[in-house]
Design a protein around this motif. Sequence first.
Motif, PDB file in Angstrom:
ATOM      1  N   VAL A   1      11.719   1.712 -13.806  1.00 45.14           N
ATOM      2  CA  VAL A   1      11.651   1.595 -12.349  1.00 45.14           C
ATOM      3  C   VAL A   1      10.700   2.665 -11.824  1.00 45.14           C
ATOM      4  N   VAL A   2       9.852   2.287 -10.857  1.00 48.19           N
ATOM      5  CA  VAL A   2       8.795   3.163 -10.354  1.00 48.19           C
ATOM      6  C   VAL A   2       8.905   3.269  -8.843  1.00 48.19           C
ATOM      7  N   ALA A   3       8.695   4.483  -8.338  1.00 41.66           N
ATOM      8  CA  ALA A   3       8.598   4.711  -6.893  1.00 41.66           C
ATOM      9  C   ALA A   3       7.476   5.717  -6.636  1.00 41.66           C
ATOM     10  N   ILE A   4       6.515   5.346  -5.810  1.00 41.16           N
ATOM     11  CA  ILE A   4       5.389   6.207  -5.435  1.00 41.16           C
ATOM     12  C   ILE A   4       5.397   6.360  -3.920  1.00 41.16           C
ATOM     13  N   VAL A   5       5.292   7.596  -3.433  1.00 35.32           N
ATOM     14  CA  VAL A   5       5.262   7.880  -1.994  1.00 35.32           C
ATOM     15  C   VAL A   5       4.056   8.769  -1.712  1.00 35.32           C
ATOM     16  N   CYS A   6       3.244   8.378  -0.721  1.00 38.12           N
ATOM     17  CA  CYS A   6       2.033   9.123  -0.369  1.00 38.12           C
ATOM     18  C   CYS A   6       2.041   9.445   1.117  1.00 38.12           C
ATOM     19  N   ASP A   7       1.503  10.618   1.445  1.00 35.34           N
ATOM     20  CA  ASP A   7       1.450  11.112   2.830  1.00 35.34           C
ATOM     21  C   ASP A   7       0.004  11.439   3.160  1.00 35.34           C
ATOM     22  N   GLY A   8      -0.575  10.721   4.125  1.00 39.38           N
ATOM     23  CA  GLY A   8      -1.956  10.972   4.529  1.00 39.38           C
ATOM     24  C   GLY A   8      -2.109  12.315   5.216  1.00 39.38           C
ATOM     25  N   VAL A   9      -3.212  13.003   4.933  1.00 37.63           N
ATOM     26  CA  VAL A   9      -3.511  14.294   5.559  1.00 37.63           C
ATOM     27  C   VAL A   9      -4.113  14.015   6.935  1.00 37.63           C
ATOM     28  N   SER A  10      -3.387  14.386   7.999  1.00 34.62           N
ATOM     29  CA  SER A  10      -3.791  14.002   9.354  1.00 34.62           C
ATOM     30  C   SER A  10      -5.110  14.619   9.776  1.00 34.62           C
ATOM     31  N   SER A  11      -5.451  15.793   9.245  1.00 33.82           N
ATOM     32  CA  SER A  11      -6.700  16.443   9.639  1.00 33.82           C
ATOM     33  C   SER A  11      -7.912  15.804   8.978  1.00 33.82           C
ATOM     34  N   ALA A  12      -7.686  14.926   8.007  1.00 28.99           N
ATOM     35  CA  ALA A  12      -8.779  14.225   7.343  1.00 28.99           C
ATOM     36  C   ALA A  12      -9.041  12.894   8.039  1.00 28.99           C
ATOM     37  N   SER A  13     -10.175  12.304   7.727  1.00 26.74           N
ATOM     38  CA  SER A  13     -10.489  11.001   8.302  1.00 26.74           C
ATOM     39  C   SER A  13      -9.787   9.907   7.516  1.00 26.74           C
ATOM     40  N   ARG A  14      -9.367   8.855   8.212  1.00 26.58           N
ATOM     41  CA  ARG A  14      -8.727   7.671   7.632  1.00 26.58           C
ATOM     42  C   ARG A  14      -7.588   8.034   6.681  1.00 26.58           C
ATOM     43  N   PRO A  15      -6.655   8.866   7.123  1.00 30.27           N
ATOM     44  CA  PRO A  15      -5.549   9.227   6.225  1.00 30.27           C
ATOM     45  C   PRO A  15      -4.650   8.057   5.865  1.00 30.27           C
ATOM     46  N   ASP A  16      -4.535   7.079   6.755  1.00 28.36           N
ATOM     47  CA  ASP A  16      -3.702   5.921   6.443  1.00 28.36           C
ATOM     48  C   ASP A  16      -4.298   5.104   5.298  1.00 28.36           C
ATOM     49  N   GLU A  17      -5.631   4.998   5.259  1.00 26.70           N
ATOM     50  CA  GLU A  17      -6.270   4.285   4.168  1.00 26.70           C
ATOM     51  C   GLU A  17      -6.128   5.056   2.857  1.00 26.70           C
ATOM     52  N   ALA A  18      -6.202   6.385   2.941  1.00 31.45           N
ATOM     53  CA  ALA A  18      -6.080   7.191   1.732  1.00 31.45           C
ATOM     54  C   ALA A  18      -4.706   7.038   1.095  1.00 31.45           C
ATOM     55  N   SER A  19      -3.649   7.110   1.904  1.00 31.88           N
ATOM     56  CA  SER A  19      -2.299   6.988   1.343  1.00 31.88           C
ATOM     57  C   SER A  19      -2.057   5.606   0.770  1.00 31.88           C
ATOM     58  N   ALA A  20      -2.556   4.572   1.438  1.00 36.57           N
ATOM     59  CA  ALA A  20      -2.364   3.215   0.928  1.00 36.57           C
ATOM     60  C   ALA A  20      -3.105   3.008  -0.388  1.00 36.57           C
ATOM     61  N   ALA A  21      -4.340   3.525  -0.460  1.00 36.09           N
ATOM     62  CA  ALA A  21      -5.112   3.370  -1.691  1.00 36.09           C
ATOM     63  C   ALA A  21      -4.470   4.133  -2.842  1.00 36.09           C
ATOM     64  N   ALA A  22      -3.966   5.336  -2.586  1.00 36.62           N
ATOM     65  CA  ALA A  22      -3.356   6.137  -3.647  1.00 36.62           C
ATOM     66  C   ALA A  22      -2.068   5.493  -4.156  1.00 36.62           C
ATOM     67  N   ALA A  23      -1.214   5.042  -3.249  1.00 40.11           N
ATOM     68  CA  ALA A  23       0.050   4.427  -3.671  1.00 40.11           C
ATOM     69  C   ALA A  23      -0.197   3.170  -4.494  1.00 40.11           C
ATOM     70  N   SER A  24      -1.138   2.348  -4.056  1.00 40.07           N
ATOM     71  CA  SER A  24      -1.417   1.107  -4.767  1.00 40.07           C
ATOM     72  C   SER A  24      -2.011   1.386  -6.148  1.00 40.07           C
ATOM     73  N   ALA A  25      -2.963   2.335  -6.225  1.00 39.05           N
ATOM     74  CA  ALA A  25      -3.616   2.623  -7.499  1.00 39.05           C
ATOM     75  C   ALA A  25      -2.642   3.226  -8.502  1.00 39.05           C
ATOM     76  N   ALA A  26      -1.806   4.153  -8.057  1.00 38.17           N
ATOM     77  CA  ALA A  26      -0.830   4.771  -8.967  1.00 38.17           C
ATOM     78  C   ALA A  26       0.170   3.742  -9.474  1.00 38.17           C
ATOM     79  N   ASN A  27       0.632   2.878  -8.603  1.00 36.65           N
ATOM     80  CA  ASN A  27       1.611   1.860  -9.012  1.00 36.65           C
ATOM     81  C   ASN A  27       1.002   0.892 -10.020  1.00 36.65           C
TER      82      ASN A  27
END
Length: 477
Positions: free
Chosen positions: A237-263
Amino acid sequence: MSQSHQQPALSKCPGCEEPPVAGDLFCGACGYDLSAVPARPDDRPTMAITVPPAAPAAEAVRWPTAEETDSSDVPAPVVRPADVPGTDSGGRPLTEPDTPDAESGRGAASPSGPVQTGGPDSAAARVRHDDRADPGGAEASGDFALAAPDPRTPEHAAALAPAPAPGAKVCVACRSGRVDADGYCENCGHAQPRERDHMEQELDAVAAVSDRGLRHHRNEDSFAVSSTALPDGSPAVVAIVCDGVSSASRPDEASAAAASAANEALLESLPRGTHPQQAMHEAIVAASEAVNALAQEPAGAREHDAHRHQNAPACTLVGAIMAGGLLIVGWVGDSRVYWVPEDRTQPTARLTEDDSWAAQMVAAGLMNEAEAYADERAHAITGWLGADAYELEPHTAAFKPDRPGLVVVCTDGLWNYAESAEEMAAAVPADAQEQPLHAAQALVGHALDGGGHDNVTVALLPFAVRPQGAGSACDTV
């Protein structure tokens, strides 16, 4: 303190109206005795009261007497328009009552204007700008009918808007309009909730909930939960949780890409027989590459821009794997994993160490934990995924619990309101082992009740121990 009352000073002489000299008892121009001016009355008005000259007596108006009260004991109006002689706003005299009212017998005033009267076929009967469409409904409520049908009502929406295609999104407001690509209803124009504002997912052995919170305008967290099988057929069983860095650009895209790639990396490597701890390390590297790819310059961009990665998309990552009786955790950043035993009398634990300024101060012995996390720099992260990261240092750890419990994987949007392991255990519902989704919802609610200053994401993995699994082991990398 008492005050003496002095003779008021005069602005002009009552006799000749010349201004007197201050302190004189007699006018220097006409000799008028200024001391003879009568004293002010005791009641001194703050504004001068002028009495207008008496007007010639006018003929008294004959007001009509009030009618008898009706059965509800409410008195009828004392006077109606045109009951008293007068003129209208155009200066024309009001006519005397000549047509008796059918109900009360009182006279009704004739209209003074170009309004025509007549039978049902007259112009006035055909054109009435103040007519109500439904005498039994709108007139009773006092509302006028709308010039056009209300597009928010389903019956009119069905006639005016095209029917949504099968599988297309339907407006949450009018329940019938189609939602266009920019997130607005084509029928009533209502903005639709964004999909990532609140997300929930539940599998057999894991559940996760993510919420935008109460202060952020979007949800910059993301998660991925999944299950697969090891080569011997045992579940993983796998669980991945990512938190975008708000001071960076497009943090929502970064967290989504990281969670999907790791999974995806874990679902590919675990069935091949890769050790779960090595698989977690490789998954974090794959997530880092996915986030780095977001910072690549588009075609035709200026090659001489030395700061093209200065505000690159970035996020943190934390994950957990339950496989073969082992609990594997991996992280980069300040998201955390907690262990909450099923028997709450047993000790709880935090299984990760933050990549943050506060954690560095504590590790160096410069501050204790309370002092470090009270500092305004406490949550400044020292490790993250992104093209502008100094160096990627994935952390992984392997545990073999000897008792059943709950694995809590969360962002700082939750642990800010339950920082210690004991506080987190107290916030976890007692039935979390049997109802992980309900428990995840309760933990998100705990953060929202505490203020919801950040996005909140939590994944819960109930950990079951085999009967022969005695003892425990721990390896940290």
